[in-house]
Design a protein around this motif. Sequence first.
Motif, PDB file in Angstrom:
ATOM      1  N   GLY A   1      22.524  53.898  10.283  1.00 12.64           N
ATOM      2  CA  GLY A   1      23.955  54.173  10.335  1.00 12.64           C
ATOM      3  C   GLY A   1      24.273  55.179  11.409  1.00 12.64           C
ATOM      4  O   GLY A   1      23.551  56.150  11.582  1.00 12.64           O
ATOM      5  N   HIS A   2      25.336  54.923  12.162  1.00  7.68           N
ATOM      6  CA  HIS A   2      25.780  55.840  13.210  1.00  7.68           C
ATOM      7  C   HIS A   2      27.292  55.728  13.383  1.00  7.68           C
ATOM      8  O   HIS A   2      27.917  54.784  12.911  1.00  7.68           O
ATOM      9  N   ILE A   3      27.846  56.708  14.060  1.00 10.55           N
ATOM     10  CA  ILE A   3      29.291  56.768  14.280  1.00 10.55           C
ATOM     11  C   ILE A   3      29.659  55.829  15.423  1.00 10.55           C
ATOM     12  O   ILE A   3      29.038  55.873  16.496  1.00 10.55           O
TER      13      ILE A   3
ATOM     14  N   THR B   1      25.943  49.977  11.214  1.00 14.63           N
ATOM     15  CA  THR B   1      24.520  49.840  10.927  1.00 14.63           C
ATOM     16  C   THR B   1      24.013  48.610  11.674  1.00 14.63           C
ATOM     17  O   THR B   1      24.800  47.917  12.332  1.00 14.63           O
ATOM     18  N   VAL B   2      22.731  48.300  11.533  1.00  5.96           N
ATOM     19  CA  VAL B   2      22.212  47.080  12.153  1.00  5.96           C
ATOM     20  C   VAL B   2      22.831  45.842  11.516  1.00  5.96           C
ATOM     21  O   VAL B   2      22.831  44.772  12.119  1.00  5.96           O
ATOM     22  N   ARG B   3      23.380  45.971  10.315  1.00  5.45           N
ATOM     23  CA  ARG B   3      24.031  44.854   9.630  1.00  5.45           C
ATOM     24  C   ARG B   3      25.499  44.702  10.021  1.00  5.45           C
ATOM     25  O   ARG B   3      26.127  43.716   9.682  1.00  5.45           O
ATOM     26  N   GLY B   4      26.070  45.716  10.688  1.00  8.95           N
ATOM     27  CA  GLY B   4      27.470  45.663  11.072  1.00  8.95           C
ATOM     28  C   GLY B   4      28.231  46.878  10.561  1.00  8.95           C
ATOM     29  O   GLY B   4      27.632  47.838  10.067  1.00  8.95           O
ATOM     30  N   PRO B   5      29.569  46.840  10.653  1.00 10.29           N
ATOM     31  CA  PRO B   5      30.389  47.975  10.234  1.00 10.29           C
ATOM     32  C   PRO B   5      30.343  48.182   8.713  1.00 10.29           C
ATOM     33  O   PRO B   5      30.276  47.212   7.959  1.00 10.29           O
ATOM     34  N   GLU B   6      30.407  49.435   8.307  1.00  7.00           N
ATOM     35  CA  GLU B   6      30.451  49.793   6.890  1.00  7.00           C
ATOM     36  C   GLU B   6      31.374  50.987   6.707  1.00  7.00           C
ATOM     37  O   GLU B   6      31.685  51.701   7.650  1.00  7.00           O
ATOM     38  N   ARG B   7      31.795  51.168   5.464  1.00  6.04           N
ATOM     39  CA  ARG B   7      32.634  52.317   5.127  1.00  6.04           C
ATOM     40  C   ARG B   7      32.544  52.538   3.622  1.00  6.04           C
ATOM     41  O   ARG B   7      32.554  51.590   2.856  1.00  6.04           O
ATOM     42  N   ARG B   8      32.434  53.782   3.224  1.00  2.00           N
ATOM     43  CA  ARG B   8      32.433  54.146   1.811  1.00  2.00           C
ATOM     44  C   ARG B   8      33.706  54.919   1.522  1.00  2.00           C
ATOM     45  O   ARG B   8      34.301  55.497   2.421  1.00  2.00           O
TER      46      ARG B   8
ATOM     47  N   TYR C   1      28.251  63.999   6.409  1.00  2.00           N
ATOM     48  CA  TYR C   1      29.641  64.310   6.085  1.00  2.00           C
ATOM     49  C   TYR C   1      30.613  63.328   6.725  1.00  2.00           C
ATOM     50  O   TYR C   1      31.719  63.127   6.211  1.00  2.00           O
ATOM     51  N   TRP C   2      30.222  62.696   7.801  1.00  3.45           N
ATOM     52  CA  TRP C   2      31.047  61.625   8.364  1.00  3.45           C
ATOM     53  C   TRP C   2      31.222  60.539   7.290  1.00  3.45           C
ATOM     54  O   TRP C   2      32.339  60.105   6.997  1.00  3.45           O
ATOM     55  N   VAL C   3      30.113  60.134   6.695  1.00  7.90           N
ATOM     56  CA  VAL C   3      30.155  59.092   5.666  1.00  7.90           C
ATOM     57  C   VAL C   3      30.831  59.603   4.403  1.00  7.90           C
ATOM     58  O   VAL C   3      31.680  58.917   3.819  1.00  7.90           O
ATOM     59  N   ARG C   4      30.502  60.813   3.981  1.00 10.02           N
ATOM     60  CA  ARG C   4      31.074  61.363   2.746  1.00 10.02           C
ATOM     61  C   ARG C   4      32.582  61.554   2.842  1.00 10.02           C
ATOM     62  O   ARG C   4      33.281  61.505   1.829  1.00 10.02           O
ATOM     63  N   GLU C   5      33.098  61.777   4.049  1.00 11.71           N
ATOM     64  CA  GLU C   5      34.545  61.927   4.207  1.00 11.71           C
ATOM     65  C   GLU C   5      35.256  60.583   4.326  1.00 11.71           C
ATOM     66  O   GLU C   5      36.471  60.530   4.482  1.00 11.71           O
ATOM     67  N   GLY C   6      34.498  59.491   4.261  1.00 10.86           N
ATOM     68  CA  GLY C   6      35.092  58.163   4.210  1.00 10.86           C
ATOM     69  C   GLY C   6      35.357  57.508   5.544  1.00 10.86           C
ATOM     70  O   GLY C   6      36.090  56.514   5.606  1.00 10.86           O
ATOM     71  N   PHE C   7      34.751  58.012   6.614  1.00  9.06           N
ATOM     72  CA  PHE C   7      34.967  57.407   7.930  1.00  9.06           C
ATOM     73  C   PHE C   7      34.034  56.211   8.126  1.00  9.06           C
ATOM     74  O   PHE C   7      32.919  56.179   7.602  1.00  9.06           O
TER      75      PHE C   7
END
Length: 162
Positions: free
Chosen positions: A67-69, A139-146, A129-135
């Motif tokens: 996962g990356h920004i 990933t290698v599978r494509g875009p994701e967001r939590r 914190y990028w992920v935890r803040e919901g941004f």
Amino acid sequence: MTSQPVTTADHPVLRVPPADPAVAAAHFAAALAFHADASDVAAALTAGADPGFVLLDSRSAESWDQGHIPGAVHLPTSLIAGQAHGLLDPDVPVVTYCWGPACNGAARAALVLAGLGYRVKEMLGGFEYWVREGFAYETVRGPERRGADPLTAPVGAEACGC
């Protein structure tokens, strides 16, 4: 029975008194010159214009794939000295990030970049914190967001207000 006033020597917070306001202002201004947070980086990246900096992920290829920004440049810390000048414009500030607050990889990357002459800041909180803040992230599978963690960001709001 009257209570005894707490002396500063006995006070866990004020045992060391707060700094003079001018000293405190200089300290906090200096800290902001070295750091940005995930929320501010996200706002700059999504504003639609050139954010004025390059975001650099200093982690391994395996970490990047996990996962990356979006829009970040991938340059592991161990490769910065040999590859930065081919990938980064020395006139454009760089914001580094790594895993999270328990990792000092972004600070190590920033140190190498500063030694090469780049103006650099570290993104506090890193990828965690990028992920935890919901941004959104990639990933290698494509875009994701939590969804935003309510302990790190207001749920359903655009900005935290800080």
